[in-house]
Design a protein around this motif. Structure first.
Motif, mmCIF file in Angstrom:
data_model
loop_
_atom_site.group_PDB
_atom_site.id
_atom_site.type_symbol
_atom_site.label_atom_id
_atom_site.label_comp_id
_atom_site.label_asym_id
_atom_site.label_seq_id
_atom_site.Cartn_x
_atom_site.Cartn_y
_atom_site.Cartn_z
ATOM 1 N N LYS A 1 -6.391 5.107 -4.448
ATOM 2 C CA LYS A 1 -5.847 4.919 -3.099
ATOM 3 C C LYS A 1 -6.888 4.294 -2.178
ATOM 4 O O LYS A 1 -6.592 3.340 -1.445
ATOM 5 N N ASP A 2 -8.106 4.839 -2.214
ATOM 6 C CA ASP A 2 -9.167 4.321 -1.351
ATOM 7 C C ASP A 2 -9.476 2.866 -1.678
ATOM 8 O O ASP A 2 -9.645 2.039 -0.776
ATOM 9 N N ILE B 1 1.292 6.581 -7.047
ATOM 10 C CA ILE B 1 0.201 7.474 -7.465
ATOM 11 C C ILE B 1 0.607 8.920 -7.251
ATOM 12 O O ILE B 1 0.441 9.755 -8.150
ATOM 13 N N ASP B 2 1.147 9.239 -6.078
ATOM 14 C CA ASP B 2 1.512 10.619 -5.765
ATOM 15 C C ASP B 2 2.602 11.157 -6.684
ATOM 16 O O ASP B 2 2.661 12.361 -6.943
ATOM 17 N N ARG C 1 -6.702 0.605 -0.432
ATOM 18 C CA ARG C 1 -6.747 0.460 1.025
ATOM 19 C C ARG C 1 -7.788 -0.592 1.406
ATOM 20 O O ARG C 1 -7.506 -1.502 2.192
ATOM 21 N N LEU D 1 0.825 -1.204 0.000
ATOM 22 C CA LEU D 1 0.000 0.000 0.000
ATOM 23 C C LEU D 1 0.862 1.257 0.000
ATOM 24 O O LEU D 1 0.561 2.220 -0.719
ATOM 25 N N GLN D 2 1.945 1.251 0.753
ATOM 26 C CA GLN D 2 2.847 2.412 0.787
ATOM 27 C C GLN D 2 3.419 2.679 -0.606
ATOM 28 O O GLN D 2 3.459 3.821 -1.063
ATOM 29 N N TRP E 1 2.101 1.752 -3.477
ATOM 30 C CA TRP E 1 0.993 2.155 -4.348
ATOM 31 C C TRP E 1 0.718 3.657 -4.188
ATOM 32 O O TRP E 1 0.635 4.390 -5.173
ATOM 33 N N PHE E 2 0.599 4.110 -2.946
ATOM 34 C CA PHE E 2 0.351 5.532 -2.692
ATOM 35 C C PHE E 2 1.501 6.387 -3.226
ATOM 36 O O PHE E 2 1.267 7.421 -3.837
ATOM 37 N N ASN F 1 -7.236 9.614 -6.092
ATOM 38 C CA ASN F 1 -7.707 9.387 -4.717
ATOM 39 C C ASN F 1 -8.561 8.133 -4.630
ATOM 40 O O ASN F 1 -8.455 7.372 -3.660
#
Length: 134
Positions: free
Chosen positions: A109-110, A96-97, A113, A89-90, A92-93, A106
């Motif tokens: 990300k949701d 994306i960022d 998660r 997840l880290q 992936w975020f 967003n």
């Protein structure tokens, strides 16, 4: 920064992300141990289908991520932990960022998660009782 607007954007996200995964100290050995170099192109296409389906509501993806994750956990003697999903997840975020902004970024990300939590729970529920000590 741009927004995620089409399959090509999703493909860039997926390819960039899994390049990081494959090099990651914790996750790389797991992914590279289950997906051969020859299998990666087809796998990346399937993952692009998955995210395109989830982000744009198109019906492209076919498969069972939950079954695949349970099998990987079984192959790894039931050692996949929440830490593995946290690392996934880290990354992936982070990816994306680096690449995108906006509502679909967003949403990605949701969704990730929720999916990571759901996948871990599914893995845990499908473990033999003697491996549920975590």
């Amino acid at each position: 920064m741009t927004q995620i607007t089409n399959r090509e954007d999703v493909s860039v996200l997926v390819h960039t992300f899994y390049d990081k995964i494959r090099k990651n100290e914790m996750l790389g050995p797991i992914f590279n141990g289950h997906i051969t170099d020859e299998q990666w192109p087809a796998h990346l296409s399937k993952l692009t289908d998955f995210w395109e389906s989830n982000l744009f509501g198109v019906r492209k993806f076919r498969g069972s991520p939950s079954k695949a994750h349970v099998n990987v956990d079984k192959n790894l003697k039931h050692t996949i932990s929440q830490n593995h999903f946290a690392q996934w997840l880290q990354l992936w975020f982070e990816t994306i960022d680096e690449l995108f902004e906006g509502e679909l970024a967003n949403n990605a990300k949701d969704m990730a998660r929720r999916m990571s939590t759901g996948q871990y729970i599914h893995i845990w529920q499908n473990r033999p009782e003697e491996f549920k000590g975590e």
